[in-house]
Design an enzyme around this catalytic site. Structure first.
Site, short mmCIF file in Angstrom:
data_model
loop_
_atom_site.label_atom_id
_atom_site.label_comp_id
_atom_site.label_asym_id
_atom_site.label_seq_id
_atom_site.Cartn_x
_atom_site.Cartn_y
_atom_site.Cartn_z
N TYR A 152 0.84 -1.19 0.00
CA TYR A 152 0.00 0.00 0.00
C TYR A 152 0.88 1.25 0.00
CZ TYR A 152 -3.00 3.74 1.71
OH TYR A 152 -3.65 4.94 1.85
N LYS A 156 1.13 4.29 -3.02
CA LYS A 156 0.93 5.73 -2.81
C LYS A 156 2.19 6.52 -3.16
CE LYS A 156 -3.38 5.66 -1.58
NZ LYS A 156 -4.42 6.26 -2.43
#
Length: 248
Positions: A152, A156
């Site tokens: 994750y 980003k």
């Protein structure tokens, strides 16, 4: 009314940060396509706003679905001034080697590939009008990663780099591209970030935020409104932290 006569698409607009952005945009005069894979949630947000908001079902990881969303906006409003890539997911806190391949693929499809798909669908339109604002909702995780959210975090970080690359390339065409980096918010994704939602784990998360609270949908709406308005006409390629000091 900083967004009067402007039209916007907000993905993931049916809940959390996306709904906060939709409400702020509408309050500032924009017409908004509330795009979400959960169309019932999107419709509920639209009912609260009125006829300046229209719900649209979209799977941001699917090209045909994204193209349909873009065409719906153009057919409805005739133009798209603002695109907010807000839809996102995470995997549960897990040792990086234990995240399954399916989980990895889904995180990058929703958090990264979606930015490519929406750009492919809408950048030509913005170029043709020599104007537009794209806002990518990244995360403090892309700047100051938390353990056990490895892929994750990486997705980003990708989004922040993509924002800067898009900004440099599209600036001569009059299109601005920026990002927001929120800290964790009290949204449907919070439990996924924490693994489980207990007072103890919440207190641990909050202890890393100097201002002592989570980001709210209102915080995100206010920051998004500024970056997508003409007040920010000289700002492109930034990844603004809305994080209560988390990244200091």
């Amino acid at each position: 009314m900083r967004l009067t006569r402007k039209t916007a698409i907000v993905t993931g607009g049916g809940s959390g940060f996306g709904a906060g952005i939709v409400r702020k945009f509408a309050a500032e005069g924009a017409r908004v396509i509330v795009a979400d894979i959960n169309v019932a949630a999107a419709q509920e947000v639209c009912e609260q706003i009125g006829d300046t908001a229209i719900a649209c079902m979209v799977d941001v990881a699917d090209a045909a679905s994204v193209n349909h969303m873009a065409q719906t906006a153009l057919d409805t409003w005739g133009q798209v001034d603002i695109l907010v890539n807000n839809a996102g997911i995470t995997h549960l806190p897990t040792a990086l080697e234990d995240v399954t391949e399916d989980e990895f693929d889904r995180v990058f499809a929703v958090n990264a590939k979606s930015v490519y798909l929406t750009a492919r669908a809408l950048v030509p339109h913005m170029k043709s009008r020599a104007t537009g604002a794209i806002l990518n909702i990244a995360s403090t995780a892309g700047v100051s990663p938390r353990p056990r959210l490895n892929w994750y975090n990486a997705s980003k970080g990708w989004m922040i780099t993509a924002t800067q690359a898009m900004a440099v390339e599209l600036a001569p065409n009059g299109v601005r591209v920026n990002a927001l980096n929120p800290v964790a918010g009290d949204t449907p994704l919070l439990k996924s970030f924490m693994g489980e939602d207990t007072p103890e784990i919440r207190a641990k998360f909050l202890s890393t935020i100097p201002l002592g609270r989570f980001s709210t949908p209102q915080d995100m709406g206010n920051a998004a409104c500024f970056l997508c308005s003409d007040e920010a006409s000289m700002i492109t390629g930034v990844a603004m932290e809305v994080d209560g000091g988390r990244c200091i």
